[in-house]
Write a protein that holds these residues in place. Structure first.
Motif, PDB file in Angstrom:
ATOM      1  N   ALA A   3       0.817  -1.218   0.000  1.00 34.59           N
ATOM      2  CA  ALA A   3       0.000   0.000   0.000  1.00 34.59           C
ATOM      3  C   ALA A   3       0.849   1.266   0.000  1.00 34.59           C
ATOM      4  O   ALA A   3       0.469   2.275  -0.604  1.00 34.59           O
ATOM      5  CB  ALA A   3      -0.937  -0.006   1.206  1.00 34.59           C
ATOM      6  N   MET A   4       1.984   1.235   0.661  1.00 32.61           N
ATOM      7  CA  MET A   4       2.796   2.448   0.816  1.00 32.61           C
ATOM      8  C   MET A   4       3.902   2.587  -0.223  1.00 32.61           C
ATOM      9  O   MET A   4       4.518   3.650  -0.324  1.00 32.61           O
ATOM     10  CB  MET A   4       3.405   2.472   2.217  1.00 32.61           C
ATOM     11  N   ARG A   8      11.953   7.295  -0.195  1.00 28.26           N
ATOM     12  CA  ARG A   8      12.110   6.726   1.139  1.00 28.26           C
ATOM     13  C   ARG A   8      11.716   5.244   1.213  1.00 28.26           C
ATOM     14  O   ARG A   8      11.581   4.707   2.305  1.00 28.26           O
ATOM     15  CB  ARG A   8      11.269   7.514   2.138  1.00 28.26           C
ATOM     16  N   TYR A   9      11.531   4.579   0.076  1.00 25.91           N
ATOM     17  CA  TYR A   9      11.123   3.174   0.141  1.00 25.91           C
ATOM     18  C   TYR A   9      12.317   2.295   0.472  1.00 25.91           C
ATOM     19  O   TYR A   9      13.358   2.354  -0.182  1.00 25.91           O
ATOM     20  CB  TYR A   9      10.498   2.699  -1.177  1.00 25.91           C
ATOM     21  N   ASP A  10      12.158   1.501   1.495  1.00 25.48           N
ATOM     22  CA  ASP A  10      13.154   0.520   1.903  1.00 25.48           C
ATOM     23  C   ASP A  10      12.396  -0.781   2.177  1.00 25.48           C
ATOM     24  O   ASP A  10      11.528  -0.814   3.051  1.00 25.48           O
ATOM     25  CB  ASP A  10      13.883   0.998   3.162  1.00 25.48           C
ATOM     26  N   GLU A  11      12.723  -1.807   1.431  1.00 26.24           N
ATOM     27  CA  GLU A  11      12.016  -3.100   1.483  1.00 26.24           C
ATOM     28  C   GLU A  11      11.893  -3.653   2.906  1.00 26.24           C
ATOM     29  O   GLU A  11      10.858  -4.182   3.279  1.00 26.24           O
ATOM     30  CB  GLU A  11      12.774  -4.097   0.598  1.00 26.24           C
ATOM     31  N   ARG A  43      -6.657  12.100  15.793  1.00 30.47           N
ATOM     32  CA  ARG A  43      -5.477  12.647  15.109  1.00 30.47           C
ATOM     33  C   ARG A  43      -4.893  11.570  14.189  1.00 30.47           C
ATOM     34  O   ARG A  43      -5.059  10.384  14.430  1.00 30.47           O
ATOM     35  CB  ARG A  43      -4.404  13.039  16.112  1.00 30.47           C
ATOM     36  N   LEU A  44      -4.168  12.030  13.179  1.00 35.85           N
ATOM     37  CA  LEU A  44      -3.451  11.116  12.294  1.00 35.85           C
ATOM     38  C   LEU A  44      -2.349  11.866  11.585  1.00 35.85           C
ATOM     39  O   LEU A  44      -2.310  13.093  11.609  1.00 35.85           O
ATOM     40  CB  LEU A  44      -4.404  10.468  11.277  1.00 35.85           C
ATOM     41  N   ASP A  45      -1.452  11.116  10.990  1.00 35.94           N
ATOM     42  CA  ASP A  45      -0.480  11.713  10.095  1.00 35.94           C
ATOM     43  C   ASP A  45      -0.493  10.940   8.794  1.00 35.94           C
ATOM     44  O   ASP A  45      -0.782   9.744   8.771  1.00 35.94           O
ATOM     45  CB  ASP A  45       0.922  11.784  10.715  1.00 35.94           C
ATOM     46  N   VAL A  46      -0.231  11.659   7.726  1.00 33.06           N
ATOM     47  CA  VAL A  46      -0.241  11.083   6.387  1.00 33.06           C
ATOM     48  C   VAL A  46       0.996  11.602   5.657  1.00 33.06           C
ATOM     49  O   VAL A  46       1.461  12.716   5.919  1.00 33.06           O
ATOM     50  CB  VAL A  46      -1.569  11.443   5.658  1.00 33.06           C
ATOM     51  N   LEU A  47       1.548  10.784   4.783  1.00 35.71           N
ATOM     52  CA  LEU A  47       2.739  11.192   4.039  1.00 35.71           C
ATOM     53  C   LEU A  47       2.451  12.418   3.182  1.00 35.71           C
ATOM     54  O   LEU A  47       1.364  12.550   2.608  1.00 35.71           O
ATOM     55  CB  LEU A  47       3.211  10.050   3.131  1.00 35.71           C
ATOM     56  N   ARG A  99      -0.350  20.525  11.459  1.00 31.65           N
ATOM     57  CA  ARG A  99       1.049  20.891  11.272  1.00 31.65           C
ATOM     58  C   ARG A  99       1.664  19.922  10.272  1.00 31.65           C
ATOM     59  O   ARG A  99       1.025  18.951   9.877  1.00 31.65           O
ATOM     60  CB  ARG A  99       1.818  20.880  12.591  1.00 31.65           C
ATOM     61  N   GLU A 100       2.902  20.186   9.884  1.00 30.11           N
ATOM     62  CA  GLU A 100       3.596  19.280   8.980  1.00 30.11           C
ATOM     63  C   GLU A 100       5.087  19.317   9.239  1.00 30.11           C
ATOM     64  O   GLU A 100       5.600  20.246   9.856  1.00 30.11           O
ATOM     65  CB  GLU A 100       3.294  19.614   7.525  1.00 30.11           C
ATOM     66  N   ASP A 101       5.758  18.281   8.794  1.00 30.34           N
ATOM     67  CA  ASP A 101       7.208  18.259   8.803  1.00 30.34           C
ATOM     68  C   ASP A 101       7.668  17.882   7.393  1.00 30.34           C
ATOM     69  O   ASP A 101       6.857  17.887   6.462  1.00 30.34           O
ATOM     70  CB  ASP A 101       7.758  17.343   9.912  1.00 30.34           C
ATOM     71  N   SER A 102       8.889  17.528   7.228  1.00 30.06           N
ATOM     72  CA  SER A 102       9.404  17.254   5.886  1.00 30.06           C
ATOM     73  C   SER A 102       8.844  15.974   5.270  1.00 30.06           C
ATOM     74  O   SER A 102       8.918  15.798   4.049  1.00 30.06           O
ATOM     75  CB  SER A 102      10.933  17.189   5.911  1.00 30.06           C
ATOM     76  N   VAL A 103       8.252  15.101   6.081  1.00 30.25           N
ATOM     77  CA  VAL A 103       7.742  13.828   5.580  1.00 30.25           C
ATOM     78  C   VAL A 103       6.225  13.720   5.723  1.00 30.25           C
ATOM     79  O   VAL A 103       5.537  13.242   4.824  1.00 30.25           O
ATOM     80  CB  VAL A 103       8.417  12.649   6.323  1.00 30.25           C
TER      81      VAL A 103
END
Length: 167
Positions: free
Chosen positions: A24-25, A34-37, A112-116, A134-138
């Protein structure tokens, strides 16, 4: 997928859910570089709490998704909301989110949640009342305040029950 159901997660679901998360991601993580198996699966393993998680499965028991609602001091965190790509776009995510939010509203809980960053999932959450916090770099962090229960069957709404217009 004509029929699906949810059930309480168990420890035995971990690896099936980790595979769903990876699938899914993958697109969003690759877009962000940022994908790492290994890491995509390990992050779920490190945070897995079956007591707060529902598994989505097909009639034959095949795991095709999950969602967690983790209690915290000031809100519940909606986490690990993944559906296998082959079942996305069929209304399952919307139905699950609606059910979880109805429960949160009934209990007066903030969610609350965070999403890419750049994820299409953000639109789903915003359609259901989540707003930017709010947001950050990711990640982008969203919050949804509980909605009051008004309407025909809400006896605690302050509105007259059975009031309404008749023809």
């Amino acid at each position: 997928m004509a029929e699906w159901r949810t059930r309480q997660a168990t420890g035995a679901d971990l690896e099936a859910v980790a595979e769903v998360r990876a699938a899914a991601m993958r697109g969003d993580l690759e877009r962000l570089g940022r994908y790492d198996e290994h890491r995509v699966r390990q992050r779920l393993r490190d945070a897995w709490v079956p007591e707060h998680t529902l598994v989505v499965e097909e009639e034959d028991g095949t795991v095709v998704g999950c969602v967690a609602l983790r209690p915290a001091e000031d809100a519940h965190w909606l986490e690990h909301f993944y559906l296998a790509p082959r079942v996305q776009g069929r209304g399952i995510g919307t139905a699950l989110l609606k059910r979880l939010l109805e429960d949160a509203d009934r209990d007066g809980r903030r969610v609350r949640l965070d999403v890419l960053q750049g994820s299409a999932a953000r639109r789903l959450y915003e359609r259901h009342g989540f707003v930017f916090e709010r947001e950050d770099s990711v990640d982008v962090f969203l919050v949804r305040e509980p909605r009051p229960r008004y309407g025909w069957f809400a006896s605690d709404s302050g509105l007259p029950v059975g009031g309404g217009r008749s023809s």
